[in-house]
Design an enzyme around this catalytic site. Structure first.
Site, mmCIF file in Angstrom:
data_model
loop_
_atom_site.group_PDB
_atom_site.id
_atom_site.type_symbol
_atom_site.label_atom_id
_atom_site.label_comp_id
_atom_site.label_asym_id
_atom_site.label_seq_id
_atom_site.Cartn_x
_atom_site.Cartn_y
_atom_site.Cartn_z
ATOM 1 N N GLU A 34 19.075 -21.773 36.982
ATOM 2 C CA GLU A 34 19.810 -20.671 36.361
ATOM 3 C C GLU A 34 19.784 -20.569 34.713
ATOM 4 O O GLU A 34 20.042 -19.661 34.051
ATOM 5 C CB GLU A 34 21.127 -20.327 36.946
ATOM 6 C CG GLU A 34 22.238 -21.311 36.499
ATOM 7 C CD GLU A 34 22.075 -22.484 37.176
ATOM 8 O OE1 GLU A 34 23.209 -23.327 37.128
ATOM 9 O OE2 GLU A 34 21.068 -22.781 38.046
ATOM 10 N N LYS A 57 15.877 -36.191 33.702
ATOM 11 C CA LYS A 57 16.134 -34.706 34.353
ATOM 12 C C LYS A 57 17.662 -34.458 33.987
ATOM 13 O O LYS A 57 18.572 -35.015 34.480
ATOM 14 C CB LYS A 57 15.858 -35.129 35.816
ATOM 15 C CG LYS A 57 16.131 -33.739 36.339
ATOM 16 C CD LYS A 57 15.674 -34.081 37.831
ATOM 17 C CE LYS A 57 15.609 -32.812 38.687
ATOM 18 N NZ LYS A 57 17.022 -32.230 39.134
ATOM 19 N N TYR A 103 18.313 -39.272 35.993
ATOM 20 C CA TYR A 103 18.702 -38.043 36.648
ATOM 21 C C TYR A 103 20.088 -38.020 36.340
ATOM 22 O O TYR A 103 21.059 -38.420 36.887
ATOM 23 C CB TYR A 103 18.353 -38.325 38.265
ATOM 24 C CG TYR A 103 18.497 -36.688 39.006
ATOM 25 C CD1 TYR A 103 19.096 -35.742 38.234
ATOM 26 C CD2 TYR A 103 18.209 -36.802 40.219
ATOM 27 C CE1 TYR A 103 19.026 -34.610 39.301
ATOM 28 C CE2 TYR A 103 18.539 -35.544 41.223
ATOM 29 C CZ TYR A 103 18.995 -34.532 40.356
ATOM 30 O OH TYR A 103 18.989 -33.313 41.087
#
Length: 308
Positions: A194, A166, A140
């Site tokens: 976004e 990720k 991550y």
């Protein structure tokens, strides 16, 4: 060695919120309802006890309880990834072993944080956790915990059970590099809501994010548009999603998302302290602003926006 093929986990994967009651205690009933709601949206997987799950505000036992409840409610309908990251290796190994015991399909972890750990120490951290369970590990990479550089990512990819990342960073050119230099089978999940369209365009295999809890419909459409090479449609959908995201971020983030779900009969509870609750005035502003965005961008088919 991992016995689960991570390549089957793709698409839209909400980083699931954790439900707390008014006193801040974990609320199993609300968590089960949220799980059923997300399943009804035809999402492709769930990512538990990560940043959006307020994980570092919970004890290990609470994190385990969330995993137990959600995996039980999912009942193998979709894959479940459990974030097990913590500042200490032993704590993360304990969480990883519990996730494996409960039937998780994969684990994930931020790098160890707070102290300035060296690249060797970060690699050792992932090595130890990955060797503790036969599950694929997803690194991550997020600025909140400290981004790992590309050379470290390459080193991590050599660990047997590290099968993906990720990627919650805006430098999407590295997604291309990961696929070219590490290999197309190394899974990449774009983590910036976004920039979902951008992450997919640069080669990510799926998207994991916060706002997929409340507006999953838009992101499911973005993924479909990308698969059909309809860039114009994907761009339009991303513009609409971003208008919602940036407006909600002007308010109390966790409390706002949970409040939005309550409007459609899915009470996700409250944010845990020290996150601030949403005032009545702020809720009214949230409703008014989201209605304006819905109408301005002609957004349809998103349940939380339909009856504002």
């Amino acid at each position: 060695m991992s016995s689960i093929n991570l390549q089957g986990i793709k698409g839209v994967i909400p980083a699931m919120m954790t439900c707390f009651d008014e006193s801040g205690a974990f609320d199993e009933k609300r968590q089960r309802d949220l799980t059923r709601f997300l399943l009804s949206k035809n999402i492709d997987g769930l990512y538990l006890t990560g940043s959006t799950g307020e994980t570092f505000l919970m004890s290990s036992d609470e994190r385990k309880k969330v995993v137990e409840v959600v995996i039980d409610e999912v009942a193998h309908k979709i894959p479940v990834i459990v974030h097990v990251g913590d500042i200490g290796t032993d704590k993360s190994i304990d969480l990883a072993r519990h996730a494996y015991k409960m039937g998780a399909d994969a684990i994930s972890s931020v790098p160890p944080f707070y102290f300035k750990f060296s690249s060797d120490e970060i690699v050792s951290y992932y090595q130890d956790i990955s060797e503790s369970v036969p599950l694929p590990m997803i690194v991550y990479n997020i600025a909140l915990a400290g981004l790992v550089d590309f050379n470290t990512i390459k080193r991590l990819a050599k660990i047997e059970n590290v099968k993906g990342i990720k990627y919650t960073a805006t430098s999407h050119y590295e997604i291309l590099r990961i696929k070219e230099e590490i290999g197309k089978d190394f899974m990449v999940y774009s983590g910036c809501d976004e920039m979902a369209m951008s992450g997919l365009a640069f080669g990510s295999d799926g998207i994991i994010g916060s706002f997929y809890n409340v507006i999953p419909e838009l992101f499911i459409q973005i993924v479909q548009a990308e698969r059909e090479n309809d860039i114009k449609k994907a761009r339009s959908l991303q513009i609409s999603a971003d208008a919602i995201i940036f407006f909600v971020l002007e308010h109390s983030f966790f409390a706002s998302m949970k409040k939005m779900l309550s409007w459609i009969g899915h009470d996700a509870g409250f944010a845990r302290k020290p996150f601030a609750p949403l005032t009545a005035e702020a809720e009214e502003d949230l409703r008014r602003g989201l209605k304006e965005i819905r109408d301005r961008y002609h957004i349809t088919g998103v349940e939380v926006l339909e009856n504002l």
